[in-house]
Design a protein around this motif. Structure first.
Motif, PDB file in Angstrom:
ATOM      1  N   LEU A  56       0.806  -1.222   0.000  1.00  0.00           N
ATOM      2  CA  LEU A  56       0.000   0.000   0.000  1.00  0.00           C
ATOM      3  C   LEU A  56       0.836   1.267   0.000  1.00  0.00           C
ATOM      4  N   THR A  57       2.035   1.196   0.565  1.00  0.00           N
ATOM      5  CA  THR A  57       2.875   2.389   0.658  1.00  0.00           C
ATOM      6  C   THR A  57       3.757   2.575  -0.573  1.00  0.00           C
ATOM      7  N   ARG A  58       3.668   1.644  -1.523  1.00  0.00           N
ATOM      8  CA  ARG A  58       4.462   1.729  -2.764  1.00  0.00           C
ATOM      9  C   ARG A  58       3.506   1.705  -3.958  1.00  0.00           C
ATOM     10  N   PRO A  59       3.071   2.851  -4.412  1.00  0.00           N
ATOM     11  CA  PRO A  59       2.046   2.924  -5.459  1.00  0.00           C
ATOM     12  C   PRO A  59       2.401   2.163  -6.728  1.00  0.00           C
ATOM     13  N   GLU A  60       3.689   2.069  -7.038  1.00  0.00           N
ATOM     14  CA  GLU A  60       4.108   1.406  -8.279  1.00  0.00           C
ATOM     15  C   GLU A  60       3.826  -0.090  -8.260  1.00  0.00           C
ATOM     16  N   THR A  61       3.487  -0.659  -7.092  1.00  0.00           N
ATOM     17  CA  THR A  61       3.224  -2.102  -6.990  1.00  0.00           C
ATOM     18  C   THR A  61       1.748  -2.452  -7.068  1.00  0.00           C
ATOM     19  N   LEU A  62       0.866  -1.470  -7.216  1.00  0.00           N
ATOM     20  CA  LEU A  62      -0.560  -1.717  -7.013  1.00  0.00           C
ATOM     21  C   LEU A  62      -1.368  -1.973  -8.281  1.00  0.00           C
ATOM     22  N   ASP A  63      -0.834  -1.682  -9.449  1.00  0.00           N
ATOM     23  CA  ASP A  63      -1.618  -1.858 -10.680  1.00  0.00           C
ATOM     24  C   ASP A  63      -2.142  -3.276 -10.873  1.00  0.00           C
ATOM     25  N   PRO A  64      -1.331  -4.330 -10.658  1.00  0.00           N
ATOM     26  CA  PRO A  64      -1.875  -5.682 -10.830  1.00  0.00           C
ATOM     27  C   PRO A  64      -3.028  -5.992  -9.871  1.00  0.00           C
ATOM     28  N   ALA A  65      -2.993  -5.409  -8.694  1.00  0.00           N
ATOM     29  CA  ALA A  65      -4.045  -5.684  -7.708  1.00  0.00           C
ATOM     30  C   ALA A  65      -5.389  -5.115  -8.140  1.00  0.00           C
ATOM     31  N   VAL A  66      -5.394  -3.944  -8.743  1.00  0.00           N
ATOM     32  CA  VAL A  66      -6.660  -3.274  -9.061  1.00  0.00           C
ATOM     33  C   VAL A  66      -7.154  -3.571 -10.470  1.00  0.00           C
ATOM     34  N   HIS A  67      -6.376  -4.294 -11.267  1.00  0.00           N
ATOM     35  CA  HIS A  67      -6.758  -4.542 -12.660  1.00  0.00           C
ATOM     36  C   HIS A  67      -8.052  -5.348 -12.732  1.00  0.00           C
ATOM     37  N   ASP A  68      -9.053  -4.803 -13.407  1.00  0.00           N
ATOM     38  CA  ASP A  68     -10.314  -5.504 -13.674  1.00  0.00           C
ATOM     39  C   ASP A  68     -11.043  -5.961 -12.420  1.00  0.00           C
ATOM     40  N   VAL A  69     -11.000  -5.164 -11.364  1.00  0.00           N
ATOM     41  CA  VAL A  69     -11.808  -5.494 -10.191  1.00  0.00           C
ATOM     42  C   VAL A  69     -13.130  -4.733 -10.257  1.00  0.00           C
ATOM     43  N   ASP A  70     -14.147  -5.302  -9.638  1.00  0.00           N
ATOM     44  CA  ASP A  70     -15.476  -4.688  -9.606  1.00  0.00           C
ATOM     45  C   ASP A  70     -15.755  -3.986  -8.285  1.00  0.00           C
ATOM     46  N   ALA A  71     -14.976  -4.325  -7.266  1.00  0.00           N
ATOM     47  CA  ALA A  71     -15.158  -3.717  -5.949  1.00  0.00           C
ATOM     48  C   ALA A  71     -13.855  -3.800  -5.174  1.00  0.00           C
ATOM     49  N   VAL A  72     -13.690  -2.862  -4.245  1.00  0.00           N
ATOM     50  CA  VAL A  72     -12.548  -2.869  -3.325  1.00  0.00           C
ATOM     51  C   VAL A  72     -13.093  -2.777  -1.910  1.00  0.00           C
ATOM     52  N   VAL A  73     -12.627  -3.669  -1.045  1.00  0.00           N
ATOM     53  CA  VAL A  73     -12.996  -3.652   0.371  1.00  0.00           C
ATOM     54  C   VAL A  73     -11.735  -3.350   1.168  1.00  0.00           C
ATOM     55  N   GLU A 180     -18.778 -10.077  12.196  1.00  0.00           N
ATOM     56  CA  GLU A 180     -19.933  -9.250  11.831  1.00  0.00           C
ATOM     57  C   GLU A 180     -19.485  -7.995  11.076  1.00  0.00           C
ATOM     58  N   ILE A 181     -18.339  -7.447  11.444  1.00  0.00           N
ATOM     59  CA  ILE A 181     -17.806  -6.323  10.676  1.00  0.00           C
ATOM     60  C   ILE A 181     -17.595  -6.745   9.224  1.00  0.00           C
ATOM     61  N   ALA A 182     -16.956  -7.893   9.045  1.00  0.00           N
ATOM     62  CA  ALA A 182     -16.706  -8.393   7.691  1.00  0.00           C
ATOM     63  C   ALA A 182     -18.009  -8.620   6.945  1.00  0.00           C
ATOM     64  N   ARG A 183     -18.997  -9.178   7.620  1.00  0.00           N
ATOM     65  CA  ARG A 183     -20.267  -9.441   6.968  1.00  0.00           C
ATOM     66  C   ARG A 183     -20.915  -8.144   6.468  1.00  0.00           C
ATOM     67  N   VAL A 184     -20.893  -7.091   7.297  1.00  0.00           N
ATOM     68  CA  VAL A 184     -21.484  -5.811   6.892  1.00  0.00           C
ATOM     69  C   VAL A 184     -20.738  -5.220   5.698  1.00  0.00           C
ATOM     70  N   LEU A 185     -19.418  -5.276   5.718  1.00  0.00           N
ATOM     71  CA  LEU A 185     -18.635  -4.756   4.596  1.00  0.00           C
ATOM     72  C   LEU A 185     -18.995  -5.472   3.290  1.00  0.00           C
ATOM     73  N   ILE A 186     -19.050  -6.793   3.327  1.00  0.00           N
ATOM     74  CA  ILE A 186     -19.331  -7.548   2.103  1.00  0.00           C
ATOM     75  C   ILE A 186     -20.795  -7.409   1.707  1.00  0.00           C
ATOM     76  N   ASP A 187     -21.711  -7.438   2.673  1.00  0.00           N
ATOM     77  CA  ASP A 187     -23.126  -7.249   2.355  1.00  0.00           C
ATOM     78  C   ASP A 187     -23.369  -5.913   1.650  1.00  0.00           C
TER      79      ASP A 187
END
Length: 253
Positions: A56-73, A180-187
């Motif tokens: 997360l602290t190295r922006p140059e490493t994040l492109d593969p993670a976000v490629h073609d995702v529909d949601a971010v949690v 329950e926190i996780a459930r609310v986030l995903i719901d």
């Protein structure tokens, strides 16, 4: 809302909430991608999870993670040290949003109850992360959980509040189990009634609800164009915020 078989990126996937979020997203039929700092850290994740190695602290490493995702949690969290929250919690949100670019998607962001307390530096940076999400133009739900795992065994009824009015700095502000926190986030990803809403999350004595649609629906949406949550107080103007935040806000365009 996003349908089943959508790809969901879990940020903080190996953390104490992230692991539950991964399991819940899989249970609800999503394809799960986990952002991890190394393959070794992902050993505890369930089979079927796609791994994206990045920092997360190295922006140059994040492109593969976000490629073609529909949601971010976002379930990541560092400490209560101001520098940690600024450099990881806040910057992590900023860097993921920058990597996403203009592709619209759904966001669920976990922060914490009490983020609007004045004079609490680490809370202020979490709140600034919320503001970036609201400014991003994406559909979102912002969840401010109470104190993790301080609930009693029979205390499972999920309660959603607004205005961040409980600010004692202890469990009196609300308690909630990690699953329950996780459930609310995903719901929230699949509920139209959760869209563009900010809530504090706690549990009361009683059974956990089978369906949270009405609970989400009862909440007030954040005001159109506002960077603050519905009913929030202690508001701070953009001009009075830190230069780092203002620079990240400008980067969003």
């Amino acid at each position: 809302m996003i349908p089943e078989n959508s790809t969901v990126l879990i940020v903080g996937a190996t953390g104490s909430i992230g692991r539950y979020a991964v399991t819940e997203a899989l249970r609800q039929g999503y394809n799960v991608r986990a952002l991890v700092r190394s393959q070794a850290r992902a050993a505890s994740l369930p089979a079927g999870v796609e791994l994206a190695v990045g920092d997360l602290t190295r922006p140059e490493t994040l492109d593969p993670a976000v490629h073609d995702v529909d949601a971010v949690v976002f379930t990541h969290g560092s400490s209560i040290q101001e520098s940690d929250v600024r450099d990881v919690d806040f910057a992590g949100v900023a860097n993921i949003l920058a990597a996403l670019g203009d592709d619209p998607l759904r966001i669920a962001l976990m922060t914490a109850v009490g983020v609007t307390r004045p004079g609490v530096p680490y809370a202020a940076w979490k709140r600034l992360g919320e503001k970036l999400v609201r400014a991003s133009g994406n559909d979102y739900t912002i969840v401010r959980p109470g104190w993790f795992d301080c609930n009693e065994p029979g205390q499972r009824k999920i309660v959603m509040r607004q205005g961040d009015t409980n600010q004692s700095g202890g469990p009196a502000d609300g308690v909630i189990a990690r699953d329950e926190i996780a459930r609310v986030l995903i719901d929230s990803l699949s509920r139209d009634g959760a869209n563009r809403k900010t809530l504090e999350l706690a549990a009361e004595v009683g059974l956990e609800q089978e369906d949270l649609a009405d609970t989400f629906e009862a909440l007030l949406p954040d005001a159109q164009g506002s960077l603050d949550g519905a009913l929030d107080k202690n508001l701070v103007s953009v001009a009075a915020e830190s230069k780092l935040f203002r620079d990240e806000l400008a980067r969003l365009g």
